[in-house]
Design an enzyme around this catalytic site. Structure first.
Site, PDB file in Angstrom:
ATOM      1  N   LEU A  87      -4.787  -4.463  -5.575  1.00 18.15           N
ATOM      2  CA  LEU A  87      -4.642  -3.320  -6.486  1.00 18.15           C
ATOM      3  C   LEU A  87      -6.023  -2.836  -6.906  1.00 18.15           C
ATOM      4  O   LEU A  87      -6.870  -3.617  -7.342  1.00 18.15           O
ATOM      5  CB  LEU A  87      -3.814  -3.735  -7.705  1.00 18.15           C
ATOM      6  CG  LEU A  87      -2.329  -3.952  -7.399  1.00 18.15           C
ATOM      7  CD1 LEU A  87      -1.656  -4.741  -8.522  1.00 18.15           C
ATOM      8  CD2 LEU A  87      -1.611  -2.637  -7.151  1.00 18.15           C
ATOM      9  N   HIS A 121       1.671 -16.792  -5.673  1.00 18.65           N
ATOM     10  CA  HIS A 121       0.869 -17.100  -4.479  1.00 18.65           C
ATOM     11  C   HIS A 121       1.305 -18.466  -3.932  1.00 18.65           C
ATOM     12  O   HIS A 121       1.426 -19.425  -4.707  1.00 18.65           O
ATOM     13  CB  HIS A 121      -0.617 -17.119  -4.836  1.00 18.65           C
ATOM     14  CG  HIS A 121      -1.499 -17.364  -3.647  1.00 18.65           C
ATOM     15  ND1 HIS A 121      -1.902 -16.350  -2.800  1.00 18.65           N
ATOM     16  CD2 HIS A 121      -2.014 -18.506  -3.145  1.00 18.65           C
ATOM     17  CE1 HIS A 121      -2.646 -16.857  -1.829  1.00 18.65           C
ATOM     18  NE2 HIS A 121      -2.731 -18.165  -2.013  1.00 18.65           N
ATOM     19  N   ASP A 163      -6.484 -12.996  -6.196  1.00 20.19           N
ATOM     20  CA  ASP A 163      -6.034 -14.381  -6.409  1.00 20.19           C
ATOM     21  C   ASP A 163      -6.879 -15.161  -7.414  1.00 20.19           C
ATOM     22  O   ASP A 163      -6.894 -16.401  -7.386  1.00 20.19           O
ATOM     23  CB  ASP A 163      -6.002 -15.168  -5.077  1.00 20.19           C
ATOM     24  CG  ASP A 163      -4.987 -14.596  -4.101  1.00 20.19           C
ATOM     25  OD1 ASP A 163      -3.989 -14.016  -4.549  1.00 20.19           O
ATOM     26  OD2 ASP A 163      -5.203 -14.738  -2.884  1.00 20.19           O
ATOM     27  N   GLU A 214       8.638 -21.429  -5.061  1.00 24.03           N
ATOM     28  CA  GLU A 214       8.246 -20.084  -5.548  1.00 24.03           C
ATOM     29  C   GLU A 214       9.382 -19.483  -6.347  1.00 24.03           C
ATOM     30  O   GLU A 214       9.189 -18.981  -7.463  1.00 24.03           O
ATOM     31  CB  GLU A 214       7.953 -19.146  -4.370  1.00 24.03           C
ATOM     32  CG  GLU A 214       6.659 -19.396  -3.672  1.00 24.03           C
ATOM     33  CD  GLU A 214       6.396 -18.328  -2.616  1.00 24.03           C
ATOM     34  OE1 GLU A 214       6.598 -17.139  -2.869  1.00 24.03           O
ATOM     35  OE2 GLU A 214       5.991 -18.708  -1.499  1.00 24.03           O
TER      36      GLU A 214
HETATM   37  C1  GRF Z   1       5.843 -15.235  -0.607  1.00 27.26           C
HETATM   38  O1  GRF Z   1       5.468 -16.390   0.055  1.00 27.26           O
HETATM   39  C2  GRF Z   1       4.855 -14.935  -1.707  1.00 27.26           C
HETATM   40  O2  GRF Z   1       4.325 -16.062  -2.295  1.00 27.26           O
HETATM   41  C3  GRF Z   1       3.764 -14.227  -0.963  1.00 27.26           C
HETATM   42  O3  GRF Z   1       4.435 -13.454  -0.009  1.00 27.26           O
HETATM   43  C4  GRF Z   1       5.722 -14.032   0.276  1.00 27.26           C
HETATM   44  C5  GRF Z   1       6.739 -12.989  -0.014  1.00 27.26           C
HETATM   45  O4  GRF Z   1       8.031 -13.388   0.209  1.00 27.26           O
HETATM   46  N1  GRF Z   1       2.915 -13.528  -1.881  1.00 27.26           N
HETATM   47  P1  GRF Z   1       9.247 -12.482  -0.242  1.00 27.26           P
HETATM   48  O5  GRF Z   1       8.955 -11.043   0.173  1.00 27.26           O
HETATM   49  O6  GRF Z   1       9.400 -12.580  -1.740  1.00 27.26           O
HETATM   50  O7  GRF Z   1      10.425 -13.027   0.482  1.00 27.26           O
END
Ligand code: GRF
Length: 197
Positions: free
Chosen positions: A86, A102, A143, A172
């Site tokens: 961004l 991330h 990051d 995640e």
């Molecule tokens: C995920 O691994 C996220 O951490 C990274 O990109 C991937 C996106 O996955 N930034 P999704 O589009 O949410 O399935």
């Protein structure tokens, strides 16, 4: 707290948020035709596509993202698989906070080029015994913003980038929903930050 979600592709994090009862006011994609837009439509979440090619330059596109978030009265923007840096025009235009998920334990394996399978390949190449997930505040440095939450994931001897990615993705989804719940619970007292300041 009204949430905006920026996406570029598959949208599994968006899907996990919606399945977890997190309300999303608007989804913005920098790519047309991606699965994340189908996820938004399936949940009746308004979505916008703001492609780089529709603007004079990336800065103009990022200013438009900021305007769209502001118009939707978004207080927190979530980068959920958003694949672009961004630019300053975004931070100048959007007064709310922005967070990113991330797929590594930052500061390890972050920065330019560290996206998707490349992250997991780097973890394996480094011989790390564990990896994980980081949710951090987004600043104009890739990051590198303040870390809000992390979850650890073991690396197995038989792992390849795909198996590792799958194990990390489960964490995640879990950590993102958990973090958003706690951020919205503390919404009223939380300070509004801008550009990592
Ligand atoms: C995920 O691994 C996220 O951490 C990274 O990109 C991937 C996106 O996955 N930034 P999704 O589009 O949410 O399935």
């Amino acid at each position: 707290m009204r949430l905006g979600v920026l996406v570029s592709g598959r949208g599994s994090n968006l899907e996990a948020m919606l399945a977890g009862g997190i309300e999303v006011a608007i989804v913005i994609s920098n790519r047309a035709g991606v699965r994340a837009l189908d996820v938004a439509a399936a949940h009746d979440v308004p979505a916008l596509v703001l492609r780089r090619s529709d603007f004079a330059d990336a800065g103009a596109r990022d200013a438009a993202i900021a305007t769209a978030l502001t118009d939707a009265r978004v207080g927190l923007a979530v980068l959920a698989g958003y694949d672009q840096l961004l630019r300053p025009s975004y931070f100048a235009g959007f007064g709310g906070r922005t967070i990113n998920v991330h797929p590594s334990l930052l500061p390890a394996h972050g920065g330019p080029g560290m996206m998707g399978a490349a992250v997991h390949r780097a973890v394996l190449d480094a011989g790390d015994a564990e990896t994980g997930v980081t949710i951090h505040q987004v600043t104009s440095e890739l990051d590198a913003g303040p870390i809000l939450a992390q979850a650890r994931v073991p690396v197995g001897a038989e792992d390849d980038p795909a198996t590792l990615a799958a194990r990390v993705l489960v964490e995640e989804h879990r950590l993102l929903v958990e973090t958003l719940r706690s951020l919205s619970g503390g919404d009223r007292s939380a300070p509004r930050r801008r550009n990592g300041a």
